[in-house]
Design a protein around this motif. Structure first.
Motif, mmCIF file in Angstrom:
data_model
loop_
_atom_site.group_PDB
_atom_site.id
_atom_site.type_symbol
_atom_site.label_atom_id
_atom_site.label_comp_id
_atom_site.label_asym_id
_atom_site.label_seq_id
_atom_site.Cartn_x
_atom_site.Cartn_y
_atom_site.Cartn_z
ATOM 1 N N TYR A 395 2.328 -11.822 2.721
ATOM 2 C CA TYR A 395 2.147 -12.202 1.379
ATOM 3 C C TYR A 395 3.583 -12.223 0.738
ATOM 4 O O TYR A 395 3.811 -12.503 -0.322
ATOM 5 C CB TYR A 395 1.399 -11.215 0.377
ATOM 6 N N GLY A 396 4.709 -12.153 1.849
ATOM 7 C CA GLY A 396 5.931 -12.157 1.287
ATOM 8 C C GLY A 396 6.692 -10.811 0.906
ATOM 9 O O GLY A 396 7.471 -10.849 0.286
ATOM 10 N N PHE A 397 5.867 -9.620 0.979
ATOM 11 C CA PHE A 397 6.495 -8.455 0.810
ATOM 12 C C PHE A 397 6.627 -7.512 2.052
ATOM 13 O O PHE A 397 5.646 -6.521 2.391
ATOM 14 C CB PHE A 397 5.622 -7.455 -0.054
ATOM 15 N N PRO A 398 7.540 -7.754 2.984
ATOM 16 C CA PRO A 398 7.574 -7.220 4.452
ATOM 17 C C PRO A 398 7.660 -5.710 4.203
ATOM 18 O O PRO A 398 7.642 -4.965 5.181
ATOM 19 C CB PRO A 398 8.755 -7.660 4.962
ATOM 20 N N ASP A 399 8.301 -5.009 3.256
ATOM 21 C CA ASP A 399 8.457 -3.489 2.955
ATOM 22 C C ASP A 399 7.541 -3.003 1.981
ATOM 23 O O ASP A 399 7.555 -2.013 1.627
ATOM 24 C CB ASP A 399 9.916 -3.348 2.269
ATOM 25 N N ALA A 400 6.168 -3.586 2.208
ATOM 26 C CA ALA A 400 5.196 -2.868 1.100
ATOM 27 C C ALA A 400 3.720 -2.964 1.967
ATOM 28 O O ALA A 400 3.488 -3.657 2.709
ATOM 29 C CB ALA A 400 5.170 -3.904 -0.298
ATOM 30 N N ILE A 401 2.922 -2.081 1.273
ATOM 31 C CA ILE A 401 1.492 -2.106 1.698
ATOM 32 C C ILE A 401 0.595 -2.292 0.483
ATOM 33 O O ILE A 401 1.242 -1.890 -0.629
ATOM 34 C CB ILE A 401 1.291 -0.810 2.561
ATOM 35 N N ARG A 402 -0.700 -2.402 0.473
ATOM 36 C CA ARG A 402 -1.553 -2.629 -0.476
ATOM 37 C C ARG A 402 -2.478 -1.378 -0.358
ATOM 38 O O ARG A 402 -3.280 -1.352 1.054
ATOM 39 C CB ARG A 402 -2.232 -3.937 -0.734
ATOM 40 N N VAL A 403 -2.706 -0.492 -1.016
ATOM 41 C CA VAL A 403 -3.796 0.721 -0.943
ATOM 42 C C VAL A 403 -4.725 0.471 -1.835
ATOM 43 O O VAL A 403 -4.623 0.498 -3.058
ATOM 44 C CB VAL A 403 -3.088 1.895 -1.142
ATOM 45 N N THR A 404 -6.068 0.341 -1.642
ATOM 46 C CA THR A 404 -7.246 0.399 -2.236
ATOM 47 C C THR A 404 -7.681 1.780 -2.941
ATOM 48 O O THR A 404 -7.306 2.677 -2.140
ATOM 49 C CB THR A 404 -8.448 -0.013 -1.481
ATOM 50 N N ILE A 405 -7.905 1.867 -4.077
ATOM 51 C CA ILE A 405 -8.368 3.103 -4.705
ATOM 52 C C ILE A 405 -9.629 3.440 -4.034
ATOM 53 O O ILE A 405 -10.836 2.971 -4.413
ATOM 54 C CB ILE A 405 -8.481 2.808 -5.990
ATOM 55 N N GLY A 406 -9.599 4.699 -3.532
ATOM 56 C CA GLY A 406 -10.723 5.154 -2.985
ATOM 57 C C GLY A 406 -11.270 6.106 -3.585
ATOM 58 O O GLY A 406 -11.308 6.371 -4.844
ATOM 59 N N THR A 407 -12.111 7.174 -2.904
ATOM 60 C CA THR A 407 -12.469 8.330 -3.502
ATOM 61 C C THR A 407 -11.216 9.248 -4.018
ATOM 62 O O THR A 407 -10.313 9.269 -3.241
ATOM 63 C CB THR A 407 -13.641 9.242 -2.856
ATOM 64 N N PRO A 408 -11.437 10.374 -4.874
ATOM 65 C CA PRO A 408 -10.330 11.290 -5.040
ATOM 66 C C PRO A 408 -9.775 11.799 -3.630
ATOM 67 O O PRO A 408 -8.626 11.910 -3.710
ATOM 68 C CB PRO A 408 -10.882 12.151 -6.123
ATOM 69 N N GLU A 409 -10.633 12.356 -2.906
ATOM 70 C CA GLU A 409 -10.359 12.956 -1.653
ATOM 71 C C GLU A 409 -9.625 11.923 -0.510
ATOM 72 O O GLU A 409 -8.601 12.299 -0.167
ATOM 73 C CB GLU A 409 -11.723 13.431 -1.012
ATOM 74 N N GLN A 410 -10.015 10.610 -0.797
ATOM 75 C CA GLN A 410 -9.233 9.822 0.059
ATOM 76 C C GLN A 410 -8.125 9.123 -0.396
ATOM 77 O O GLN A 410 -6.956 9.191 0.475
ATOM 78 C CB GLN A 410 -10.243 8.324 0.226
ATOM 79 N N ASN A 411 -7.783 9.216 -1.591
ATOM 80 C CA ASN A 411 -6.532 8.981 -2.307
ATOM 81 C C ASN A 411 -5.594 9.988 -2.122
ATOM 82 O O ASN A 411 -4.613 9.951 -1.763
ATOM 83 C CB ASN A 411 -6.768 8.806 -3.926
ATOM 84 N N THR A 412 -5.985 11.421 -2.029
ATOM 85 C CA THR A 412 -4.986 12.485 -1.782
ATOM 86 C C THR A 412 -4.767 12.360 -0.333
ATOM 87 O O THR A 412 -3.681 12.754 0.155
ATOM 88 C CB THR A 412 -5.922 13.766 -2.200
ATOM 89 N N TYR A 413 -5.615 12.066 0.600
ATOM 90 C CA TYR A 413 -5.374 12.116 2.041
ATOM 91 C C TYR A 413 -4.291 10.790 2.100
ATOM 92 O O TYR A 413 -3.297 11.342 3.139
ATOM 93 C CB TYR A 413 -6.573 11.763 3.105
ATOM 94 N N VAL A 414 -4.477 9.885 1.803
ATOM 95 C CA VAL A 414 -3.590 8.531 2.252
ATOM 96 C C VAL A 414 -2.266 8.979 1.657
ATOM 97 O O VAL A 414 -1.137 8.845 1.869
ATOM 98 C CB VAL A 414 -4.127 7.205 1.541
ATOM 99 N N LEU A 415 -2.166 9.531 0.260
ATOM 100 C CA LEU A 415 -0.943 9.975 -0.306
ATOM 101 C C LEU A 415 -0.085 11.131 0.648
ATOM 102 O O LEU A 415 0.933 10.782 0.818
ATOM 103 C CB LEU A 415 -1.123 10.705 -1.590
ATOM 104 N N GLU A 416 -0.821 11.874 1.186
ATOM 105 C CA GLU A 416 -0.152 12.918 2.024
ATOM 106 C C GLU A 416 0.444 12.387 3.362
ATOM 107 O O GLU A 416 1.358 12.687 3.944
ATOM 108 C CB GLU A 416 -1.341 14.027 2.455
ATOM 109 N N GLU A 417 -0.465 11.177 4.033
ATOM 110 C CA GLU A 417 -0.119 10.786 5.157
ATOM 111 C C GLU A 417 1.213 9.578 5.055
ATOM 112 O O GLU A 417 1.930 9.644 5.908
ATOM 113 C CB GLU A 417 -1.068 10.091 5.979
ATOM 114 N N VAL A 418 1.006 8.942 3.825
ATOM 115 C CA VAL A 418 2.086 8.381 3.544
ATOM 116 C C VAL A 418 3.424 8.944 3.571
ATOM 117 O O VAL A 418 4.584 8.592 3.872
ATOM 118 C CB VAL A 418 1.972 7.427 2.231
ATOM 119 N N ARG A 419 3.438 10.394 2.779
ATOM 120 C CA ARG A 419 4.527 11.021 2.748
ATOM 121 C C ARG A 419 4.967 11.442 4.039
ATOM 122 O O ARG A 419 6.265 11.363 4.326
ATOM 123 C CB ARG A 419 4.092 12.258 1.738
ATOM 124 N N ALA A 420 4.230 11.787 4.983
ATOM 125 C CA ALA A 420 4.479 12.218 6.000
ATOM 126 C C ALA A 420 5.048 11.131 6.912
ATOM 127 O O ALA A 420 6.054 11.243 7.574
ATOM 128 C CB ALA A 420 3.224 12.862 6.778
#
Length: 426
Positions: A395-420
């Motif tokens: 899409y022309g954004f080589p330093d970006a990702i798109r994250v779908t809003i999931g369930t609260p548990e999924q959102n917390t999980y992806v946040l932790e793993e992106v941080r790591a």
């Protein structure tokens, strides 16, 4: 015979070439006073056609239009099954395709089981019941809706019914690839305009429309992948500037999710004022029905009539028609979906920003997250953990990702793993 062959223009079509070669053989046989009975001629014809077909095998169809030859097949996201096989992780967190976090409503699910005994019957070809349900839902007339196999079919049909000489369609470069795909496949020249940062450059789009005498202008609200929401003022600026010969297509695939956003204004409110306006919606996102493929367009009755005259008969199956109507009637599930997404989107965006990441405001069920490192690196790291997100390099954004809003548990999980994953990259 060689001299006669040189006197002919060699056809590029295999059928025409086979016929031409056979005619030359018959001419040569006749000129040399040779005798062939009909059976021998039929055998010769079969041999020629078989060998010519074999020679052409694997080559492009000779008369394929240039617009189609230059297309690439749609690159769909990774499936849960393929992700399991690749990562070895059983529980896959799929946040890459902007699908519903929990799935369709209970009412829609119940409808599926009720219809299983009727699948040997053809569906209702005019979609009357769903037209009526949509008219009630949107406060429009029944003849203002085209219902298709996803909003993709609406885009396809639209770009076939409006083709002035030298037709041109104008789109934003970093947008849904099917705009470009169907414009080109239907013989319409596609002109792409770069985004202005994270926004559709309306002034540049209008300038391109004026310069090209555009037949189509595609706008998206909320925009994929940036999440940008267009206000009513922004839409009016465009609609008041383009000529009546330009069909303005406003794609609101994520429109339901945008309802809590202060800037969002459904484009359908402007249909009465602008005959050249078409609004797209889908059941794939907020209604959780991506798997049954159903979407629709809203416009003035003359455009809708032309679209219906062009589409295939029985373009929607019985399940799609009935399940979509059930989902539309389950107002409670839709409201809960929109509110939960709104709450989680704000929370997840705030948490990403707290990590020092740039995340533009979004009115959809996803966030564009600028990482400061190649998106494909983080995407690969998350994939190893069974988390699927979308790398936005295409899409022309080589330093970006798109994250779908999931369930609260999924959102917390992806946040932790992106941080790591970002810690590893530092």
């Amino acid at each position: 015979m060689a001299q006669n062959m040189n006197e002919h223009t060699v056809p590029s079509d295999p059928q025409e070439l086979s016929t031409a070669i056979l005619d030359l053989w018959v001419e040569w046989v006749t000129n040399n006073n040779l005798q062939l009975h009909p059976g021998q001629i039929r055998q010769l014809e079969a041999a020629i056609r078989t060998n010519i077909a074999h020679a052409y095998r694997g080559q492009r169809i000779p008369h394929t239009p240039t617009g189609i030859r230059t297309l690439s097949p749609y690159a769909a996201g990774q499936t849960i099954a393929s992700a399991r096989k690749k990562s070895g992780v059983t529980e896959i967190t799929k946040l890459s395709s902007n699908e519903h976090a929990v799935g369709p409503s209970p009412q829609a699910k119940d409808t599926v089981s009720q219809l299983l005994s009727e699948l040997h019957r053809y569906p209702e070809v005019q979609h009357r019941d769903l037209h009526e349900a949509l008219a009630n839902h949107h406060g429009l007339k029944k003849n203002q809706f085209f219902i298709g196999n996803g909003s993709n079919e609406a885009i396809d049909v639209l770009t076939r019914i409006h083709q002035p000489p030298g037709a041109v369609g104008v789109i934003s470069r970093s947008s849904f690839s099917m705009y470009r795909h169907f414009l080109r496949s239907n013989g319409v020249l596609c002109v792409e305009v770069a985004l202005n940062g994270m926004q559709q450059d309306r002034m540049a789009l209008l300038e391109a429309c004026r310069k090209e005498g555009a037949a189509f202008l595609f706008l998206t609200t909320p925009h994929n992948p940036t999440g940008e929401v267009l206000s009513e003022k922004a839409l009016l600026e465009v609609l008041d500037e383009v000529g009546p010969g330009t069909m303005v297509v406003v794609d609101e695939a994520y429109g339901e999710y945008a309802e809590p956003h202060p800037d969002f204004s459904p484009a359908q409110k402007l249909l009465e004022r602008y005959d050249n306006l078409v609004v797209l919606r889908t059941f794939s996102k907020a209604f959780g029905l991506a798997g049954i493929r159903i979407g629709y367009a809203m416009s003035n009755p003359s455009i809708i009539q032309a679209m219906d005259q062009t589409r295939q008969p029985f373009n929607l199956n019985r399940l799609a028609l009935s399940v979509a109507q059930a989902a539309l009637e389950d107002v409670g599930h839709l409201k809960e979906t929109v509110q939960t997404n709104h709450t989680e989107r704000i929370r997840l965006r705030t948490e990403f920003i707290n990590l020092g990441l740039q995340v533009p405001d979004s009115g959809a069920n996803f966030l564009l997250v600028q990482l400061g490192v190649p998106g494909k690196t983080i995407t690969a790291s998350l994939s190893d953990k069974g988390i699927l997100v979308r790398d936005l390099a295409s899409y022309g954004f080589p330093d970006a990702i798109r994250v779908t809003i999931g369930t609260p548990e999924q959102n917390t999980y992806v946040l932790e793993e992106v941080r790591a994953a970002l810690e590893v990259e530092k």
